[in-house]
Design a protein around this motif. Sequence first.
Motif, PDB file in Angstrom:
ATOM      1  N   ASP A   1     -30.846  52.148  20.291  1.00 15.91           N
ATOM      2  CA  ASP A   1     -30.117  53.404  20.436  1.00 15.91           C
ATOM      3  C   ASP A   1     -28.686  53.257  19.921  1.00 15.91           C
ATOM      4  N   ARG A   2     -28.035  52.145  20.256  1.00 12.56           N
ATOM      5  CA  ARG A   2     -26.671  51.918  19.794  1.00 12.56           C
ATOM      6  C   ARG A   2     -26.618  51.815  18.262  1.00 12.56           C
ATOM      7  N   ILE A   3     -27.568  51.079  17.688  1.00 15.42           N
ATOM      8  CA  ILE A   3     -27.579  50.852  16.240  1.00 15.42           C
ATOM      9  C   ILE A   3     -28.092  52.076  15.498  1.00 15.42           C
ATOM     10  N   GLY A   4     -29.011  52.794  16.124  1.00 14.49           N
ATOM     11  CA  GLY A   4     -29.606  53.944  15.466  1.00 14.49           C
ATOM     12  C   GLY A   4     -30.728  53.587  14.514  1.00 14.49           C
ATOM     13  N   ARG A   5     -31.342  52.432  14.724  1.00  9.34           N
ATOM     14  CA  ARG A   5     -32.449  51.980  13.876  1.00  9.34           C
ATOM     15  C   ARG A   5     -33.481  51.258  14.732  1.00  9.34           C
ATOM     16  N   LYS A   6     -34.742  51.338  14.333  1.00  8.01           N
ATOM     17  CA  LYS A   6     -35.767  50.534  14.961  1.00  8.01           C
ATOM     18  C   LYS A   6     -35.617  49.100  14.471  1.00  8.01           C
TER      19      LYS A   6
ATOM     20  N   ARG B   1     -49.092  43.693  16.434  1.00  8.37           N
ATOM     21  CA  ARG B   1     -48.012  43.349  15.511  1.00  8.37           C
ATOM     22  C   ARG B   1     -46.693  43.202  16.259  1.00  8.37           C
ATOM     23  N   TYR B   2     -45.929  42.186  15.900  1.00  7.32           N
ATOM     24  CA  TYR B   2     -44.595  41.962  16.458  1.00  7.32           C
ATOM     25  C   TYR B   2     -43.771  41.348  15.337  1.00  7.32           C
ATOM     26  N   ALA B   3     -42.945  42.167  14.692  1.00  6.10           N
ATOM     27  CA  ALA B   3     -42.201  41.686  13.523  1.00  6.10           C
ATOM     28  C   ALA B   3     -40.901  42.462  13.397  1.00  6.10           C
ATOM     29  N   LEU B   4     -39.882  41.786  12.866  1.00  8.22           N
ATOM     30  CA  LEU B   4     -38.609  42.445  12.614  1.00  8.22           C
ATOM     31  C   LEU B   4     -38.744  43.472  11.505  1.00  8.22           C
TER      32      LEU B   4
ATOM     33  N   GLY C   1     -33.841  45.074  11.497  1.00  9.79           N
ATOM     34  CA  GLY C   1     -33.849  43.967  12.441  1.00  9.79           C
ATOM     35  C   GLY C   1     -33.492  42.649  11.787  1.00  9.79           C
ATOM     36  N   ARG C   2     -34.026  42.418  10.571  1.00  9.89           N
ATOM     37  CA  ARG C   2     -33.706  41.176   9.861  1.00  9.89           C
ATOM     38  C   ARG C   2     -32.222  41.111   9.517  1.00  9.89           C
ATOM     39  N   LEU C   3     -31.662  42.246   9.105  1.00 12.59           N
ATOM     40  CA  LEU C   3     -30.245  42.286   8.770  1.00 12.59           C
ATOM     41  C   LEU C   3     -29.385  42.027  10.008  1.00 12.59           C
ATOM     42  N   LEU C   4     -29.738  42.675  11.117  1.00 13.72           N
ATOM     43  CA  LEU C   4     -28.970  42.481  12.349  1.00 13.72           C
ATOM     44  C   LEU C   4     -29.097  41.044  12.850  1.00 13.72           C
ATOM     45  N   TYR C   5     -30.283  40.466  12.753  1.00 11.22           N
ATOM     46  CA  TYR C   5     -30.484  39.083  13.208  1.00 11.22           C
ATOM     47  C   TYR C   5     -29.583  38.124  12.438  1.00 11.22           C
ATOM     48  N   ARG C   6     -29.511  38.311  11.127  1.00 13.75           N
ATOM     49  CA  ARG C   6     -28.678  37.428  10.305  1.00 13.75           C
ATOM     50  C   ARG C   6     -27.223  37.459  10.763  1.00 13.75           C
ATOM     51  N   GLU C   7     -26.717  38.657  11.043  1.00  7.71           N
ATOM     52  CA  GLU C   7     -25.334  38.776  11.476  1.00  7.71           C
ATOM     53  C   GLU C   7     -25.161  38.302  12.922  1.00  7.71           C
ATOM     54  N   ALA C   8     -26.145  38.629  13.782  1.00 13.14           N
ATOM     55  CA  ALA C   8     -26.030  38.284  15.203  1.00 13.14           C
ATOM     56  C   ALA C   8     -26.024  36.778  15.416  1.00 13.14           C
ATOM     57  N   VAL C   9     -26.770  36.041  14.587  1.00 14.54           N
ATOM     58  CA  VAL C   9     -26.791  34.583  14.708  1.00 14.54           C
ATOM     59  C   VAL C   9     -25.392  34.014  14.475  1.00 14.54           C
ATOM     60  N   GLU C  10     -24.684  34.556  13.463  1.00  9.21           N
ATOM     61  CA  GLU C  10     -23.325  34.087  13.200  1.00  9.21           C
ATOM     62  C   GLU C  10     -22.380  34.449  14.342  1.00  9.21           C
ATOM     63  N   ILE C  11     -22.522  35.684  14.860  1.00  6.30           N
ATOM     64  CA  ILE C  11     -21.674  36.099  15.980  1.00  6.30           C
ATOM     65  C   ILE C  11     -21.932  35.203  17.188  1.00  6.30           C
ATOM     66  N   ASN C  12     -23.213  34.894  17.410  1.00  7.89           N
ATOM     67  CA  ASN C  12     -23.592  34.017  18.516  1.00  7.89           C
ATOM     68  C   ASN C  12     -22.898  32.664  18.399  1.00  7.89           C
ATOM     69  N   GLY C  13     -22.908  32.103  17.188  1.00  8.31           N
ATOM     70  CA  GLY C  13     -22.256  30.816  16.972  1.00  8.31           C
ATOM     71  C   GLY C  13     -20.765  30.877  17.265  1.00  8.31           C
ATOM     72  N   SER C  14     -20.128  31.982  16.880  1.00  8.13           N
ATOM     73  CA  SER C  14     -18.694  32.122  17.113  1.00  8.13           C
ATOM     74  C   SER C  14     -18.378  32.247  18.597  1.00  8.13           C
ATOM     75  N   VAL C  15     -19.162  33.041  19.321  1.00 10.01           N
ATOM     76  CA  VAL C  15     -18.924  33.251  20.747  1.00 10.01           C
ATOM     77  C   VAL C  15     -19.105  31.949  21.521  1.00 10.01           C
ATOM     78  N   LEU C  16     -20.157  31.194  21.177  1.00 11.65           N
ATOM     79  CA  LEU C  16     -20.433  29.952  21.891  1.00 11.65           C
ATOM     80  C   LEU C  16     -19.306  28.927  21.732  1.00 11.65           C
ATOM     81  N   ARG C  17     -18.545  29.055  20.649  1.00  8.51           N
ATOM     82  CA  ARG C  17     -17.491  28.091  20.391  1.00  8.51           C
ATOM     83  C   ARG C  17     -16.189  28.429  21.117  1.00  8.51           C
ATOM     84  N   LEU C  18     -16.061  29.663  21.649  1.00  4.70           N
ATOM     85  CA  LEU C  18     -14.786  30.089  22.206  1.00  4.70           C
ATOM     86  C   LEU C  18     -14.324  29.224  23.370  1.00  4.70           C
TER      87      LEU C  18
END
Length: 322
Positions: free
Chosen positions: A57-62, A70-73, A77-94
């Motif tokens: 709902d926040r993103i406005g995309r399935k 079936r269970y697939a990005l 979803g693939r685009l968001l995952y790529r960015e979210a992984v980097e954000i995750n790495g940054s947050v974990l380092r704080l």
Amino acid sequence: MMDGTRPHSPERIARELDWNLLRTFVVLAESRSVTHAAQELRLKQPSVSAALRKLEDRIGRKLIDRSPGRYALTDAGRLLYREAVEINGSVLRLSTLMREITDEVQGHVKIAVASHVVCPLFDEAIAGFHAQNPAASLSIGVLSSADAIAEVVAKRASLAVCLVRSHSPRLEYRRLYREYFGLFCGPPHPLFGRSDLTRGDLAGHKSVSFDTDRLHDVLKPVTLMRAQAELGEKITGSSSHLEEVRRMIVAGMGVGPLPVHVAGRDVADGLLWQVPPYTGLPAIDVHVVWNPAAVKNRAEELFLRALLDAIERTPIEARTYA
């Protein structure tokens, strides 16, 4: 909208997106089902499903196609995952970065290396770093080159030392050393111990090699060397780890490629025997790879700088192992 922004505008997403939703989505993207993701997160399945719906709902995309069987990005979803992984790495380092604001360097350096990196310059950099920063810690994980680079992209590793197939504009690269690959066999092999061999003697013999020993991959020069030796087309054993390729060669499963300087001790100990060709061997470069977008702690900055400085001071001839 009361504030005049569109329902799914960048401004609204930036203001309202909850980091916990992104963290949940990373686990969902790496799982095989919502149930599996809930187990990983130690949450109830309805809670995870609700988090996914809220994020969509926040993103406005399935983001995940969960149709029957079936269970697939999705593409989004693939685009968001790529960015979210980097954000995750940054947050974990704080929290780590905040803890390390002291006069003494106490940070941790996490290095991802390809299997069996043998480089005196790299070893000297580690020794010098520890001598100057005894309170800092360092860990080394052995991965395939592709996985090592993935760890750097995701900001889970400080740097990687590995083979490089292609350069990403998101990463920085510096050649650490060059090694040459030869072909070897083990004591059970019929060619072992023969000093009168020609390339023709290898024709038809079974071979073992690396998973990346393919014409379109990073060890293409090694693939061509095997082809020119007319070894059998079928590879009877393969691994992404040098130690395991060596194990299969020593066991007599077939002729296989290894870096000449790495195999030298085993040749001297009678565990390996080099076979033709002896000249014109393929050269493979091993690189240091790091992510300039990753916020580094003091230990990471110091180690990377020391390693790069050592590379700059040392001519490539002194970093070439034949």
